[in-house]
Design a protein around this motif. Structure first.
Motif, PDB file in Angstrom:
ATOM      1  N   VAL A   3       0.867  -1.173   0.000  1.00 37.64           N
ATOM      2  CA  VAL A   3       0.000   0.000   0.000  1.00 37.64           C
ATOM      3  C   VAL A   3       0.907   1.227   0.000  1.00 37.64           C
ATOM      4  CG1 VAL A   3      -0.247   0.043   2.522  1.00 37.64           C
ATOM      5  CG2 VAL A   3      -1.997   1.090   1.098  1.00 37.64           C
ATOM      6  N   SER A   4       0.557   2.221  -0.798  1.00 35.65           N
ATOM      7  CA  SER A   4       1.403   3.408  -0.904  1.00 35.65           C
ATOM      8  C   SER A   4       1.201   4.326   0.303  1.00 35.65           C
ATOM      9  CB  SER A   4       1.084   4.181  -2.188  1.00 35.65           C
ATOM     10  OG  SER A   4      -0.209   4.760  -2.107  1.00 35.65           O
ATOM     11  N   ASP A   5       2.259   5.062   0.621  1.00 34.90           N
ATOM     12  CA  ASP A   5       2.176   6.046   1.704  1.00 34.90           C
ATOM     13  C   ASP A   5       1.099   7.084   1.405  1.00 34.90           C
ATOM     14  OD1 ASP A   5       4.258   4.802   3.073  1.00 34.90           O
ATOM     15  OD2 ASP A   5       5.791   6.142   2.249  1.00 34.90           O
ATOM     16  N   GLU A   6       0.977   7.468   0.147  1.00 37.43           N
ATOM     17  CA  GLU A   6      -0.018   8.468  -0.235  1.00 37.43           C
ATOM     18  C   GLU A   6      -1.438   7.977   0.040  1.00 37.43           C
ATOM     19  OE1 GLU A   6       3.736   9.066  -2.303  1.00 37.43           O
ATOM     20  OE2 GLU A   6       2.409   7.335  -2.337  1.00 37.43           O
ATOM     21  N   PHE A   7      -1.707   6.707  -0.242  1.00 38.83           N
ATOM     22  CA  PHE A   7      -3.050   6.171   0.002  1.00 38.83           C
ATOM     23  C   PHE A   7      -3.325   6.079   1.499  1.00 38.83           C
ATOM     24  CE2 PHE A   7      -6.284   2.806   0.376  1.00 38.83           C
ATOM     25  CZ  PHE A   7      -7.282   3.388  -0.387  1.00 38.83           C
ATOM     26  N   VAL A   8      -2.349   5.628   2.264  1.00 39.71           N
ATOM     27  CA  VAL A   8      -2.510   5.568   3.723  1.00 39.71           C
ATOM     28  C   VAL A   8      -2.827   6.958   4.253  1.00 39.71           C
ATOM     29  CG1 VAL A   8      -1.344   5.126   5.917  1.00 39.71           C
ATOM     30  CG2 VAL A   8      -1.030   3.544   4.002  1.00 39.71           C
ATOM     31  N   ASP A   9      -2.052   7.952   3.836  1.00 39.46           N
ATOM     32  CA  ASP A   9      -2.270   9.325   4.287  1.00 39.46           C
ATOM     33  C   ASP A   9      -3.666   9.823   3.905  1.00 39.46           C
ATOM     34  OD1 ASP A   9       0.306   9.322   5.312  1.00 39.46           O
ATOM     35  OD2 ASP A   9       1.153  10.505   3.650  1.00 39.46           O
ATOM     36  N   PHE A  27       2.979  -6.853   6.423  1.00 40.31           N
ATOM     37  CA  PHE A  27       2.980  -7.638   5.179  1.00 40.31           C
ATOM     38  C   PHE A  27       2.786  -6.779   3.938  1.00 40.31           C
ATOM     39  CE2 PHE A  27       1.025 -10.221   8.585  1.00 40.31           C
ATOM     40  CZ  PHE A  27       2.068 -11.106   8.788  1.00 40.31           C
ATOM     41  N   GLY A  28       3.319  -5.566   3.936  1.00 43.28           N
ATOM     42  CA  GLY A  28       3.187  -4.672   2.800  1.00 43.28           C
ATOM     43  C   GLY A  28       1.924  -3.829   2.831  1.00 43.28           C
ATOM     44  N   GLY A  29       0.955  -4.215   3.630  1.00 46.07           N
ATOM     45  CA  GLY A  29      -0.280  -3.461   3.776  1.00 46.07           C
ATOM     46  C   GLY A  29      -0.252  -2.694   5.085  1.00 46.07           C
ATOM     47  N   ALA A  30      -1.425  -2.347   5.565  1.00 46.78           N
ATOM     48  CA  ALA A  30      -1.517  -1.621   6.826  1.00 46.78           C
ATOM     49  C   ALA A  30      -2.850  -1.919   7.497  1.00 46.78           C
ATOM     50  CB  ALA A  30      -1.380  -0.125   6.582  1.00 46.78           C
ATOM     51  N   GLY A  31      -2.828  -1.893   8.814  1.00 49.56           N
ATOM     52  CA  GLY A  31      -4.049  -1.981   9.601  1.00 49.56           C
ATOM     53  C   GLY A  31      -4.334  -0.623  10.191  1.00 49.56           C
ATOM     54  N   LEU A  32      -5.598  -0.235  10.248  1.00 50.97           N
ATOM     55  CA  LEU A  32      -6.002   1.012  10.886  1.00 50.97           C
ATOM     56  C   LEU A  32      -6.648   0.672  12.221  1.00 50.97           C
ATOM     57  CD1 LEU A  32      -7.529   3.087   7.951  1.00 50.97           C
ATOM     58  CD2 LEU A  32      -5.164   2.984   8.744  1.00 50.97           C
ATOM     59  N   ASP A  44      -2.844  -2.887  -1.437  1.00 53.45           N
ATOM     60  CA  ASP A  44      -2.889  -2.567  -2.874  1.00 53.45           C
ATOM     61  C   ASP A  44      -3.691  -1.299  -3.149  1.00 53.45           C
ATOM     62  OD1 ASP A  44      -1.293  -4.682  -3.758  1.00 53.45           O
ATOM     63  OD2 ASP A  44      -3.003  -6.058  -3.747  1.00 53.45           O
ATOM     64  N   ASP A  45      -3.574  -0.315  -2.264  1.00 58.24           N
ATOM     65  CA  ASP A  45      -4.292   0.955  -2.370  1.00 58.24           C
ATOM     66  C   ASP A  45      -5.804   0.771  -2.460  1.00 58.24           C
ATOM     67  OD1 ASP A  45      -1.894   2.205  -2.059  1.00 58.24           O
ATOM     68  OD2 ASP A  45      -1.763   2.969  -4.100  1.00 58.24           O
ATOM     69  N   VAL A  46      -6.294  -0.193  -1.715  1.00 54.73           N
ATOM     70  CA  VAL A  46      -7.725  -0.424  -1.536  1.00 54.73           C
ATOM     71  C   VAL A  46      -7.963  -0.477  -0.031  1.00 54.73           C
ATOM     72  CG1 VAL A  46      -9.655  -2.008  -1.955  1.00 54.73           C
ATOM     73  CG2 VAL A  46      -7.872  -1.735  -3.692  1.00 54.73           C
ATOM     74  N   ALA A  47      -9.070   0.119   0.412  1.00 53.23           N
ATOM     75  CA  ALA A  47      -9.406   0.145   1.838  1.00 53.23           C
ATOM     76  C   ALA A  47     -10.569  -0.803   2.117  1.00 53.23           C
ATOM     77  CB  ALA A  47      -9.770   1.565   2.256  1.00 53.23           C
ATOM     78  N   TYR A  48     -10.465  -1.523   3.225  1.00 57.00           N
ATOM     79  CA  TYR A  48     -11.473  -2.493   3.637  1.00 57.00           C
ATOM     80  C   TYR A  48     -11.867  -2.214   5.086  1.00 57.00           C
ATOM     81  CZ  TYR A  48      -9.442  -5.044  -0.303  1.00 57.00           C
ATOM     82  OH  TYR A  48      -8.972  -5.402  -1.539  1.00 57.00           O
ATOM     83  N   LEU A  49     -13.147  -2.383   5.398  1.00 57.95           N
ATOM     84  CA  LEU A  49     -13.623  -2.231   6.768  1.00 57.95           C
ATOM     85  C   LEU A  49     -14.073  -3.570   7.328  1.00 57.95           C
ATOM     86  CD1 LEU A  49     -15.776   1.039   6.536  1.00 57.95           C
ATOM     87  CD2 LEU A  49     -13.655   0.730   7.842  1.00 57.95           C
ATOM     88  N   LYS A  50     -14.005  -3.684   8.640  1.00 52.88           N
ATOM     89  CA  LYS A  50     -14.424  -4.895   9.354  1.00 52.88           C
ATOM     90  C   LYS A  50     -15.936  -5.050   9.219  1.00 52.88           C
ATOM     91  CE  LYS A  50     -13.288  -7.721  13.067  1.00 52.88           C
ATOM     92  NZ  LYS A  50     -12.770  -8.907  12.444  1.00 52.88           N
TER      93      LYS A  50
END
Length: 110
Positions: A3-9, A27-32, A44-50
């Motif tokens: 996931v890109s830093d820009e997408f996380v931001d 693992f290359g992604g991020a958890g919020l 992969d610059d896609v956001a998912y919710l629980k």
């Protein structure tokens, strides 16, 4: 699954009026996280919710798909996270409403 830093931001900024959100890279992604509960995944610059049975239909009606961390390798689907619809992600108020629901689910499961 990077996931890109820009997408996380971008996603964190979209959520900034809702709550203080922390990011943990994995693992290359991020958890919020909010207050220690992981309510979203970025990959992969896609956001998912629980999700659970209380909100899964909202995602299905919007045409969202479950998180697939390795679509090219093993057909692994994680049905506890669904893609945030683009119109929700772009609307801070609507995103806050959906994120709140997912965060309550994550807190309950924690």
């Amino acid at each position: 699954m990077p996931v890109s830093d820009e997408f996380v931001d971008y996603v964190v900024e979209q959520l900034s009026s809702w709550a203080e959100v922390s990011v943990r890279r994995m693992f290359g992604g991020a958890g919020l996280y909010r207050e220690g509960a992981m309510f979203a995944v970025l990959a992969d610059d896609v956001a998912y919710l629980k999700v659970d049975d209380s909100n899964r239909d909202d995602f299905l009606r919007a045409g969202s798909a479950p998180f697939e961390p390795y679509p090219d390798k093993i057909k692994t689907t994680i049905r506890t996270y669904y893609e945030i619809p683009a119109d929700v992600l772009e609307n801070r108020d609507e995103l806050a409403r959906w994120a709140q629901h997912s965060w309550l689910i994550a807190r309950k499961k924690k």
